[in-house]
Design a protein around this motif. Structure first.
Motif, PDB file in Angstrom:
ATOM      1  N   PRO A 139       0.842  -1.196   0.000  1.00 34.26           N
ATOM      2  CA  PRO A 139       0.000   0.000   0.000  1.00 34.26           C
ATOM      3  C   PRO A 139       0.876   1.244   0.000  1.00 34.26           C
ATOM      4  CG  PRO A 139      -0.709  -1.563   1.682  1.00 34.26           C
ATOM      5  CD  PRO A 139       0.615  -2.030   1.195  1.00 34.26           C
ATOM      6  N   GLY A 140       0.506   2.223  -0.812  1.00 37.30           N
ATOM      7  CA  GLY A 140       1.285   3.459  -0.896  1.00 37.30           C
ATOM      8  C   GLY A 140       0.404   4.679  -0.732  1.00 37.30           C
ATOM      9  N   GLY A 141       0.899   5.828  -1.147  1.00 39.29           N
ATOM     10  CA  GLY A 141       0.169   7.074  -0.947  1.00 39.29           C
ATOM     11  C   GLY A 141       0.102   7.405   0.530  1.00 39.29           C
ATOM     12  N   VAL A 142      -1.085   7.740   1.031  1.00 39.60           N
ATOM     13  CA  VAL A 142      -1.243   8.068   2.445  1.00 39.60           C
ATOM     14  C   VAL A 142      -0.946   6.873   3.334  1.00 39.60           C
ATOM     15  CG1 VAL A 142      -3.703   7.497   2.609  1.00 39.60           C
ATOM     16  CG2 VAL A 142      -2.752   9.311   4.062  1.00 39.60           C
ATOM     17  N   ALA A 143      -0.971   5.663   2.774  1.00 40.73           N
ATOM     18  CA  ALA A 143      -0.645   4.468   3.557  1.00 40.73           C
ATOM     19  C   ALA A 143       0.797   4.472   4.037  1.00 40.73           C
ATOM     20  CB  ALA A 143      -0.915   3.205   2.736  1.00 40.73           C
ATOM     21  N   ASN A 144       1.697   5.155   3.311  1.00 45.16           N
ATOM     22  CA  ASN A 144       3.079   5.255   3.769  1.00 45.16           C
ATOM     23  C   ASN A 144       3.149   5.920   5.136  1.00 45.16           C
ATOM     24  OD1 ASN A 144       3.934   4.157   1.328  1.00 45.16           O
ATOM     25  ND2 ASN A 144       4.335   6.141   0.403  1.00 45.16           N
ATOM     26  N   MET A 145       2.447   7.035   5.267  1.00 43.33           N
ATOM     27  CA  MET A 145       2.447   7.770   6.529  1.00 43.33           C
ATOM     28  C   MET A 145       1.743   6.984   7.627  1.00 43.33           C
ATOM     29  SD  MET A 145       3.267  10.900   7.809  1.00 43.33           S
ATOM     30  CE  MET A 145       3.106  12.131   6.510  1.00 43.33           C
ATOM     31  N   ALA A 146       0.578   6.402   7.295  1.00 39.19           N
ATOM     32  CA  ALA A 146      -0.177   5.653   8.297  1.00 39.19           C
ATOM     33  C   ALA A 146       0.631   4.480   8.827  1.00 39.19           C
ATOM     34  CB  ALA A 146      -1.497   5.166   7.696  1.00 39.19           C
ATOM     35  N   THR A 147       1.316   3.781   7.940  1.00 41.29           N
ATOM     36  CA  THR A 147       2.124   2.640   8.361  1.00 41.29           C
ATOM     37  C   THR A 147       3.289   3.084   9.229  1.00 41.29           C
ATOM     38  OG1 THR A 147       1.530   1.408   6.364  1.00 41.29           O
ATOM     39  CG2 THR A 147       3.514   0.713   7.527  1.00 41.29           C
ATOM     40  N   ALA A 148       3.957   4.162   8.836  1.00 44.54           N
ATOM     41  CA  ALA A 148       5.087   4.659   9.624  1.00 44.54           C
ATOM     42  C   ALA A 148       4.651   5.021  11.036  1.00 44.54           C
ATOM     43  CB  ALA A 148       5.710   5.866   8.930  1.00 44.54           C
ATOM     44  N   LEU A 149       3.503   5.649  11.181  1.00 42.43           N
ATOM     45  CA  LEU A 149       2.987   6.019  12.500  1.00 42.43           C
ATOM     46  C   LEU A 149       2.659   4.776  13.324  1.00 42.43           C
ATOM     47  CD1 LEU A 149       0.609   8.839  11.263  1.00 42.43           C
ATOM     48  CD2 LEU A 149       2.566   9.218  12.770  1.00 42.43           C
ATOM     49  N   ALA A 150       1.966   3.822  12.709  1.00 39.54           N
ATOM     50  CA  ALA A 150       1.556   2.617  13.435  1.00 39.54           C
ATOM     51  C   ALA A 150       2.756   1.813  13.900  1.00 39.54           C
ATOM     52  CB  ALA A 150       0.647   1.769  12.554  1.00 39.54           C
ATOM     53  N   ARG A 151       3.794   1.733  13.082  1.00 35.00           N
ATOM     54  CA  ARG A 151       4.972   0.948  13.457  1.00 35.00           C
ATOM     55  C   ARG A 151       5.759   1.596  14.590  1.00 35.00           C
ATOM     56  NH1 ARG A 151       7.347  -1.392   7.684  1.00 35.00           N
ATOM     57  NH2 ARG A 151       5.509  -2.670   7.201  1.00 35.00           N
ATOM     58  N   LEU A 152       5.534   2.886  14.811  1.00 30.10           N
ATOM     59  CA  LEU A 152       6.183   3.562  15.938  1.00 30.10           C
ATOM     60  C   LEU A 152       5.325   3.513  17.198  1.00 30.10           C
ATOM     61  CD1 LEU A 152       7.792   6.622  14.109  1.00 30.10           C
ATOM     62  CD2 LEU A 152       8.915   4.533  14.933  1.00 30.10           C
ATOM     63  N   GLY A 153       4.242   2.756  17.154  1.00 36.40           N
ATOM     64  CA  GLY A 153       3.448   2.526  18.358  1.00 36.40           C
ATOM     65  C   GLY A 153       2.307   3.484  18.571  1.00 36.40           C
ATOM     66  N   LEU A 154       1.980   4.318  17.583  1.00 36.33           N
ATOM     67  CA  LEU A 154       0.882   5.266  17.721  1.00 36.33           C
ATOM     68  C   LEU A 154      -0.420   4.647  17.214  1.00 36.33           C
ATOM     69  CD1 LEU A 154       2.555   8.614  16.578  1.00 36.33           C
ATOM     70  CD2 LEU A 154       2.394   7.634  18.871  1.00 36.33           C
ATOM     71  N   HIS A 155      -1.501   4.874  17.953  1.00 33.77           N
ATOM     72  CA  HIS A 155      -2.810   4.388  17.546  1.00 33.77           C
ATOM     73  C   HIS A 155      -3.276   5.257  16.383  1.00 33.77           C
ATOM     74  CE1 HIS A 155      -3.226   3.185  22.056  1.00 33.77           C
ATOM     75  NE2 HIS A 155      -2.347   2.432  21.404  1.00 33.77           N
ATOM     76  N   THR A 156      -3.334   4.676  15.199  1.00 30.20           N
ATOM     77  CA  THR A 156      -3.513   5.437  13.971  1.00 30.20           C
ATOM     78  C   THR A 156      -4.842   5.120  13.319  1.00 30.20           C
ATOM     79  OG1 THR A 156      -1.116   5.396  13.630  1.00 30.20           O
ATOM     80  CG2 THR A 156      -2.477   5.945  11.726  1.00 30.20           C
ATOM     81  N   SER A 157      -5.580   6.181  12.934  1.00 31.83           N
ATOM     82  CA  SER A 157      -6.857   6.035  12.248  1.00 31.83           C
ATOM     83  C   SER A 157      -6.745   6.658  10.862  1.00 31.83           C
ATOM     84  CB  SER A 157      -7.974   6.716  13.041  1.00 31.83           C
ATOM     85  OG  SER A 157      -9.204   6.673  12.337  1.00 31.83           O
ATOM     86  N   LEU A 158      -7.156   5.904   9.854  1.00 32.60           N
ATOM     87  CA  LEU A 158      -7.071   6.361   8.469  1.00 32.60           C
ATOM     88  C   LEU A 158      -8.449   6.374   7.822  1.00 32.60           C
ATOM     89  CD1 LEU A 158      -5.552   7.018   5.791  1.00 32.60           C
ATOM     90  CD2 LEU A 158      -5.276   4.552   5.482  1.00 32.60           C
ATOM     91  N   ALA A 159      -8.803   7.476   7.202  1.00 35.45           N
ATOM     92  CA  ALA A 159     -10.039   7.575   6.414  1.00 35.45           C
ATOM     93  C   ALA A 159      -9.643   7.641   4.944  1.00 35.45           C
ATOM     94  CB  ALA A 159     -10.839   8.816   6.801  1.00 35.45           C
ATOM     95  N   ALA A 160     -10.031   6.632   4.188  1.00 37.34           N
ATOM     96  CA  ALA A 160      -9.678   6.576   2.772  1.00 37.34           C
ATOM     97  C   ALA A 160     -10.683   5.719   2.034  1.00 37.34           C
ATOM     98  CB  ALA A 160      -8.261   6.016   2.589  1.00 37.34           C
ATOM     99  N   ALA A 161     -10.749   5.915   0.733  1.00 38.41           N
ATOM    100  CA  ALA A 161     -11.549   5.045  -0.121  1.00 38.41           C
ATOM    101  C   ALA A 161     -10.654   3.928  -0.645  1.00 38.41           C
ATOM    102  CB  ALA A 161     -12.137   5.847  -1.282  1.00 38.41           C
ATOM    103  N   PHE A 162     -11.194   2.718  -0.695  1.00 36.19           N
ATOM    104  CA  PHE A 162     -10.481   1.560  -1.228  1.00 36.19           C
ATOM    105  C   PHE A 162     -11.275   0.987  -2.393  1.00 36.19           C
ATOM    106  CE2 PHE A 162      -8.764   2.013   2.948  1.00 36.19           C
ATOM    107  CZ  PHE A 162      -7.489   1.461   2.925  1.00 36.19           C
ATOM    108  N   GLY A 163     -10.580   0.602  -3.444  1.00 33.97           N
ATOM    109  CA  GLY A 163     -11.249  -0.046  -4.556  1.00 33.97           C
ATOM    110  C   GLY A 163     -11.777  -1.408  -4.135  1.00 33.97           C
ATOM    111  N   ASP A 164     -12.817  -1.872  -4.849  1.00 32.92           N
ATOM    112  CA  ASP A 164     -13.325  -3.199  -4.512  1.00 32.92           C
ATOM    113  C   ASP A 164     -12.726  -4.273  -5.419  1.00 32.92           C
ATOM    114  OD1 ASP A 164     -14.674  -2.648  -6.848  1.00 32.92           O
ATOM    115  OD2 ASP A 164     -16.659  -3.236  -6.095  1.00 32.92           O
ATOM    116  N   ASP A 165     -11.555  -3.970  -5.984  1.00 33.55           N
ATOM    117  CA  ASP A 165     -10.799  -4.955  -6.747  1.00 33.55           C
ATOM    118  C   ASP A 165      -9.839  -5.687  -5.818  1.00 33.55           C
ATOM    119  OD1 ASP A 165      -9.068  -2.881  -6.199  1.00 33.55           O
ATOM    120  OD2 ASP A 165      -8.736  -2.321  -8.289  1.00 33.55           O
ATOM    121  N   HIS A 166      -9.068  -6.620  -6.368  1.00 39.32           N
ATOM    122  CA  HIS A 166      -8.119  -7.381  -5.540  1.00 39.32           C
ATOM    123  C   HIS A 166      -7.046  -6.475  -4.945  1.00 39.32           C
ATOM    124  CE1 HIS A 166      -9.890 -11.200  -6.324  1.00 39.32           C
ATOM    125  NE2 HIS A 166      -9.653 -11.169  -7.636  1.00 39.32           N
ATOM    126  N   TYR A 167      -6.659  -5.437  -5.675  1.00 43.41           N
ATOM    127  CA  TYR A 167      -5.666  -4.510  -5.152  1.00 43.41           C
ATOM    128  C   TYR A 167      -6.186  -3.832  -3.892  1.00 43.41           C
ATOM    129  CZ  TYR A 167      -3.078  -4.754  -9.616  1.00 43.41           C
ATOM    130  OH  TYR A 167      -2.363  -5.160 -10.698  1.00 43.41           O
TER     131      TYR A 167
END
Length: 387
Positions: free
Chosen positions: A58-86
């Motif tokens: 996952p990329g885009g805003v997911a880069n930031m969300a993942t970086a925050l979560a891996r540092l132990g912060l409780h992270t909430s993300l609001a985004a649209a996801f495609g309903d394809d396999h990706y």
């Protein structure tokens, strides 16, 4: 990346029962990133290039969300996801793999996931992206709010499109929120988050209008910290020195942080006038994708933990340096296991300057006494394997 990381909560000593459940809230576009590495040079027109490495994440805003979560912060993300396999892959990777709260996200029927192909070579990267504006939740499945026949002929500018047009005006209570400022645009959720007590951290992209007018960034008034790079900061402040630019920005925001590339970062506290500069850590860069997001995540972590300004800069620079040694954006975001392994290794290197090591001595109180061996081997996620 392995999830076998020490359970470190950088905010543990500060948490209270009345605190919001969410540490950091953010919103934006999630891309599927496909990253090619091991290219000796840029692709040549009319030829086929073979890459020695490839990964997807996952990329885009997911880069930031993942970086925050891996540092132990409780992270909430609001985004649209495609309903394809990706889209399904990105959702599972973020929610199940990283523990990110996606309760404010949604799957958009009939919408395919935006995709970025990134090629890393000679310490730089070249990217090609494609995507469409996400449909509103009320849209009929299989239809979108854009004319597919038209937009399929050209990529949609991610900075110009609204990835989540039905995003609620009242985001969840959070300690902090991260926004990406766009000239001439105001996001109502930013003001709402600030009113509810969130500290707003913001970066900014290249101003395609060429005006470089701080007054064209209305949400800057709600920001706790503004983190442009040196070129952006100097253009916005009409200065010819990144440090002068940081001081000028500190007249508009409580914290001005200017990233200086190989020279590290410089920050000014507008409330006290205190300034700090920390040099960058010299590393062999494999792929710089997402390094800026990782830097912001590290600085947000240190700020919420109430560390001294210089320690925040040092930690942000360290996390960014660790990230560029791996490929991909969210793939490369370091967690506490990587930080602990680096700290254990770096202290045993005879050639290390004791003064430079002292810059990171604050890590001693955070990290476990034992860590896995360096370098760490990470899993390489891909799409298509079946159990």
């Amino acid at each position: 990346m392995s999830t076998d990381t020490p359970g470190i909560d950088p905010l543990l000593a500060l948490r209270a029962p009345q605190d919001p459940a969410c540490d950091v809230f953010l919103t934006g576009t999630v891309f599927l990133d496909i990253i090619f590495t091991g290219l000796d040079s840029a692709p040549v027109r009319g030829t086929e290039s073979w890459a020695r490495g490839m990964g997807s994440s996952p990329g885009g805003v997911a880069n930031m969300a993942t970086a925050l979560a891996r540092l132990g912060l409780h992270t909430s993300l609001a985004a649209a996801f495609g309903d394809d396999h990706y889209g399904e892959y990105c959702w599972d990777a973020l929610e199940q793999g990283e523990g990110i709260d996606l309760s404010m996200s949604r799957t958009a029927p009939g919408w395919h996931s935006p995709v970025t192909v990134s090629m890393a070579y000679e310490g730089e990267r070249t990217m090609v992206s494609h995507g469409h504006e996400a449909p509103a939740p009320s849209a009929v499945p299989g239809q979108t709010t854009t004319d597919q026949a038209t937009t399929d002929q050209a990529t949609t500018d991610p900075a110009a499109a609204d990835p989540n047009p039905a995003f609620p005006q009242c985001p969840p209570r959070a300690r902090a929120a991260i926004a990406s400022l766009v000239p001439g645009r105001s996001e109502p959720w930013v003001a709402a988050a600030a009113r509810h007590g969130a500290l707003i951290f913001a970066d900014v992209g290249w101003d395609e209008t060429g005006r470089w007018d701080l007054d064209a960034l209305p949400d800057l008034a709600h920001c706790e910290a503004f983190l442009p790079n040196a070129e952006e900061a100097m253009r916005y402040t009409r200065t010819d020195c990144p440090r002068a630019a940081a001081h000028a920005l500190a007249e508009r925001v409580p914290l001005a942080v200017v990233t200086l590339g190989a020279e590290g970062a410089y920050a000014v506290d507008g409330r006290t006038g205190a300034a700090a500069q920390v040099p960058a850590i010299e590393v062999e860069a494999l792929d710089p994708t997402g390094a800026g997001d990782v830097f912001v995540a590290g600085f947000v972590t240190g700020t919420l933990a109430d560390w001294p300004l210089a320690d925040r800069l040092a930690f942000a620079g360290l996390t960014a340096a660790l990230s560029v040694q791996e490929f991909g954006g969210s793939l490369s975001a370091p967690g506490w296991a990587e930080i602990a392994a680096w700290w254990q290794r770096i202290r045993t290197c005879e050639s290390q300057d004791p003064t430079a090591l002292e810059r990171y001595a604050f890590l001693e109180e955070l990290l476990p006494t034992t860590a896995r061996a360096w370098p760490l081997r990470r899993a390489v996620p891909t799409i298509g394997f079946r159990q």
